[in-house]
Design a protein around this motif. Structure first.
Motif, mmCIF file in Angstrom:
data_model
loop_
_atom_site.group_PDB
_atom_site.id
_atom_site.type_symbol
_atom_site.label_atom_id
_atom_site.label_comp_id
_atom_site.label_asym_id
_atom_site.label_seq_id
_atom_site.Cartn_x
_atom_site.Cartn_y
_atom_site.Cartn_z
ATOM 1 N N UNK A 83 65.266 47.293 51.012
ATOM 2 C CA UNK A 83 65.241 46.741 52.444
ATOM 3 C C UNK A 83 64.837 45.104 52.254
ATOM 4 N N UNK A 84 63.925 44.774 51.455
ATOM 5 C CA UNK A 84 63.771 43.438 51.274
ATOM 6 C C UNK A 84 64.653 42.420 50.738
ATOM 7 N N UNK A 85 65.395 42.943 49.662
ATOM 8 C CA UNK A 85 66.652 42.541 49.105
ATOM 9 C C UNK A 85 67.718 42.398 49.719
ATOM 10 N N UNK A 86 67.829 43.520 50.593
ATOM 11 C CA UNK A 86 69.270 43.576 51.377
ATOM 12 C C UNK A 86 69.279 42.841 52.442
ATOM 13 N N UNK A 87 68.136 42.686 53.319
ATOM 14 C CA UNK A 87 68.005 42.053 54.582
ATOM 15 C C UNK A 87 67.163 40.810 54.443
ATOM 16 N N UNK A 88 66.511 40.515 53.455
ATOM 17 C CA UNK A 88 65.831 39.094 53.033
ATOM 18 C C UNK A 88 64.895 38.794 54.009
ATOM 19 N N UNK A 89 64.203 39.827 54.307
ATOM 20 C CA UNK A 89 62.756 39.788 55.107
ATOM 21 C C UNK A 89 61.540 40.323 54.385
ATOM 22 N N UNK A 90 60.447 40.179 54.608
ATOM 23 C CA UNK A 90 59.208 40.434 53.809
ATOM 24 C C UNK A 90 59.215 41.970 54.227
ATOM 25 N N UNK A 91 58.863 42.897 53.029
ATOM 26 C CA UNK A 91 58.783 44.426 53.231
ATOM 27 C C UNK A 91 57.643 44.691 52.271
ATOM 28 N N UNK A 92 56.812 45.588 52.652
ATOM 29 C CA UNK A 92 55.807 45.866 51.776
ATOM 30 C C UNK A 92 55.355 47.436 51.983
ATOM 31 N N UNK A 93 54.942 47.939 50.866
ATOM 32 C CA UNK A 93 54.448 49.294 50.621
ATOM 33 C C UNK A 93 52.978 49.401 50.582
ATOM 34 N N UNK A 94 52.552 50.133 51.538
ATOM 35 C CA UNK A 94 50.805 50.276 51.922
ATOM 36 C C UNK A 94 50.634 51.698 51.363
ATOM 37 N N UNK A 95 49.912 52.011 50.267
ATOM 38 C CA UNK A 95 49.536 53.246 49.691
ATOM 39 C C UNK A 95 48.361 53.941 50.503
ATOM 40 N N UNK A 96 48.248 55.139 50.642
ATOM 41 C CA UNK A 96 47.219 55.678 51.104
ATOM 42 C C UNK A 96 46.765 57.144 49.995
ATOM 43 N N UNK A 97 45.670 57.214 49.761
ATOM 44 C CA UNK A 97 45.203 58.106 48.689
ATOM 45 C C UNK A 97 45.324 59.544 48.985
ATOM 46 N N UNK A 98 44.810 60.011 49.882
ATOM 47 C CA UNK A 98 44.991 61.248 50.260
ATOM 48 C C UNK A 98 45.947 61.761 51.210
ATOM 49 N N UNK A 99 46.569 62.814 51.265
ATOM 50 C CA UNK A 99 47.582 63.247 52.074
ATOM 51 C C UNK A 99 46.811 63.831 53.184
ATOM 52 N N UNK A 100 45.616 64.494 53.167
ATOM 53 C CA UNK A 100 44.861 65.069 54.365
ATOM 54 C C UNK A 100 44.599 63.796 55.301
ATOM 55 N N UNK A 101 43.982 62.817 54.628
ATOM 56 C CA UNK A 101 43.657 61.381 55.424
ATOM 57 C C UNK A 101 44.952 60.909 55.986
ATOM 58 N N UNK A 102 45.783 60.844 55.044
ATOM 59 C CA UNK A 102 47.262 60.193 55.613
ATOM 60 C C UNK A 102 47.511 61.042 56.980
ATOM 61 N N UNK A 103 47.984 62.118 56.829
ATOM 62 C CA UNK A 103 48.274 63.216 57.887
ATOM 63 C C UNK A 103 47.184 63.155 59.055
ATOM 64 N N UNK A 104 46.041 62.893 59.022
ATOM 65 C CA UNK A 104 45.158 62.763 60.131
ATOM 66 C C UNK A 104 45.382 61.531 61.023
ATOM 67 N N UNK A 105 45.935 60.542 60.243
ATOM 68 C CA UNK A 105 46.400 59.240 60.993
ATOM 69 C C UNK A 105 47.417 59.224 61.430
ATOM 70 N N UNK A 106 48.524 60.092 60.839
ATOM 71 C CA UNK A 106 49.901 60.314 61.626
ATOM 72 C C UNK A 106 49.557 60.988 62.701
ATOM 73 N N UNK A 107 48.952 62.066 62.742
ATOM 74 C CA UNK A 107 48.618 62.965 64.026
ATOM 75 C C UNK A 107 47.805 62.328 65.059
ATOM 76 N N UNK A 108 47.059 61.199 64.738
ATOM 77 C CA UNK A 108 46.345 60.610 65.639
ATOM 78 C C UNK A 108 47.101 59.416 66.092
ATOM 79 N N UNK A 109 48.544 59.208 65.882
ATOM 80 C CA UNK A 109 49.313 58.054 66.103
ATOM 81 C C UNK A 109 48.838 56.746 66.070
#
Length: 540
Positions: free
Chosen positions: A405-431
């Motif tokens: 995305x970054x190289x094609x569009x020429x804009x800043x793009x960043x990956x932000x990791x989250x360790x736990x799937x359970x923690x990640x899904x809780x944030x997804x469900x809480x919008x």
């Protein structure tokens, strides 16, 4: 209708096992050995109606048996606890249960066990993940009124006018009827999904105690759970089902990364891992590491990027189209996954009957020029953020997608990791997502409808990004009550084409799943839903 004849033709699916040790034939040994399998931390307490994610599903599937199950070889539905499911109009169904079945606490499984569980799951104030699966049943609006401004809005949903679905009626201990608000030919297939499981009386007497010690009616019963470490189950020897496991103890080990789990698998300290991480796929390292312990088959799952429509700029359709056309799927699937993934060209899985290639059109094709044009139309010049849990082996491809995305569009793009799937899904469900995020889907049941309704219908159980389009909803409703297979497929495909215009998520790829077993397991097969077929397992 009974057995496999319960299946309307519209949902038929053909799945073929591929090479490398898939679909070995069990020989029938029965031992007191135990096995360990990979798992992620479940998001929620282990209640079927409130579990719609993989970490919890892998635990609940062996704990509970519903009316219908899906055959491990081809995903076709067959009756499990149902003796018969009869209908003449695809609107009113009469369910007769097999008799003599018990929950793990020794209490009988009755018609009330299903009806009470379904009513509890559908009841709005219980705020379950699985409620929307019951929306086809008559009376759903009375028990689960629409929230006027959505789950995150300041206004509360109206109070239910009933606490039970009018479409569910208990006839006797082993018979109940289901009346839908409209005919829905696919309905008998959907009820093999775990949210339709029965619940014992103990659940309603003390839910907290049940969550600490779940009581099912399946081939395995609950032993213990150590959060972040493992969940232990053991064989239920009074199980009444036709398929019985040939080993005693099942431990689902929780790992923070697939890489560490893979190291244990190679060293024979883990017995089964249903999907190997990218570092094992690179250069086909798994062939060297595992040899004949590799297990493969094409499975009913895909990988996508979802958008939070509640956060700017991801509510901008031109930006969503730009992002999708900026992703070089072909290069990433070859470089990261050694060709074990196939670039997706739509939202419906290619193994589904009714699949039509190219439904996403130009928007799922890598096209730098058109991607830049769409970006210019969007007017956006800021940063793009992609969020994902990293305990599922997603970091390598997520970083590759961001770079594309970054190289094609020429804009800043960043990956932000989250360790736990359970923690990640809780944030997804809480919008609470602050950027676009990794998503994916493993079929709940073998139907083209399952790739559309739960994910994209307004208010649906897994519509986590809060996408809504009345035209899409109307097309799904039209398809649901179609008179025949051909008409239903055409209408579902029309609904899928609406998704291409809106791009509520970015289809990335489907996969030939590469799994692995320890040398302790003589036989271990994958099922179409990317899980270990527990009934196939034989311990050396």
């Amino acid at each position: 209708m009974s057995g496999a004849r319960l299946v309307p033709a519209v949902i038929a699916v053909a799945l073929a096992a591929t090479a490398c040790g898939s679909a070995e034939t069990p020989t029938g040994s029965n031992t007191d050995a135990g096995i360990t399998i990979f798992n992620t931390e479940p998001e929620s307490p282990l209640v079927p109606g409130n579990t719609t994610e993989v970490g919890g599903s892998r635990v609940l599937d062996p704990l509970f048996t519903g009316l219908v199950e899906y055959r491990a070889q081809d995903a076709q539905p067959v009756n499990a606890m149902a003796e018969s499911i009869d209908t003449t109009d695809s609107k009113v169904f009469t369910v007769k249960l097999k008799q003599g079945w018990l929950f793990h606490d020794g209490t009988p499984v009755t018609a009330n066990s299903f009806v009470d569980a379904w009513n509890w799951t559908a009841f709005g104030p219980n705020a379950t993940q699985g409620a929307s699966f019951f929306s086809q049943i008559e009376g759903f609006a009375a028990v689960h009124p629409d929230d006027p401004d959505g789950a995150d809005g300041p206004r509360e949903a109206p109070a239910p006018t009933s606490n039970t679905l009018s479409g569910l009626k208990v006839v006797d201990d082993h018979t109940f009827t289901i009346t839908l608000s409209e005919p829905f030919a696919v309905f008998p297939v959907t009820i093999g999904y775990e949210v339709f499981s029965p619940l014992p009386e103990a659940f309603f007497k003390d839910r907290t105690a049940f969550e600490q010690n779940p009581i099912g009616n399946g081939p395995f019963k609950y032993v213990s759970r150590t959060v972040g470490t493992d969940i232990k189950l053991t064989r239920y020897d009074d199980y009444k089902g036709d398929d019985k496991p040939k080993f005693k103890d099942l431990t689902l080990k929780v790992y923070q990364s697939r890489e560490s789990a893979y190291a244990d698998l190679v060293a024979n300290n883990l017995d089964f891992m249903e999907e190997l991480p990218p570092n094992a796929l690179a250069g086909k390292q798994y062939e060297t590491d595992l040899g004949d312990r590799v297990v493969q088959r094409e499975t009913l799952n895909n990988q996508t990027i979802a958008f939070p429509f509640y956060v700017k700029p991801y509510d901008n359709v031109d930006l969503r189209h730009a992002i999708s056309m900026a992703i070089n799927r072909e290069e990433i699937t070859q470089r990261i996954f050694e060709g074990t993934r196939k670039p997706a060209d739509g939202w419906v899985h290619p193994l589904m009957k009714g699949y039509q290639p190219g439904q996403c059109g130009e928007f799922c094709t890598y096209n730098p020029a058109k991607a830049k044009e769409a970006l210019a139309r969007s007017g956006y010049t800021g940063e793009i953020v992609l969020l994902s849990n990293t305990d599922g082996g997603h970091q390598e491809w997520a970083e590759a997608v961001v770079n594309s995305i970054k190289n094609t569009l020429g804009i800043e793009a960043r990956f932000v990791p989250s360790t736990s799937f359970g923690e990640f899904r809780q944030k997804v469900n809480a919008h609470e997502m602050t950027g676009m995020y990794r998503a994916g889907w493993i079929a709940d049941y073998p139907s083209i409808e399952n790739w559309l309704t739960p994910l994209f219908r307004t208010g649906a159980s897994s519509n986590d990004g809060l996408y809504t389009n009345p035209a899409f909803d109307a097309k799904l409703a039209e398809a649901d009550k179609a008179a025949n297979e051909e008409d239903a497929i055409k209408l579902y495909l029309e609904a899928e084409r609406i998704l291409a215009k809106d791009m509520p998520s970015v289809p990335l790829w489907t996969q030939n799943t590469v799994a692995g077993r320890s040398d302790r397991l003589k036989v271990a097969n994958l099922d179409p839903f990317r899980t270990l077929d527990l009934y196939s397992v034989e311990v050396a």
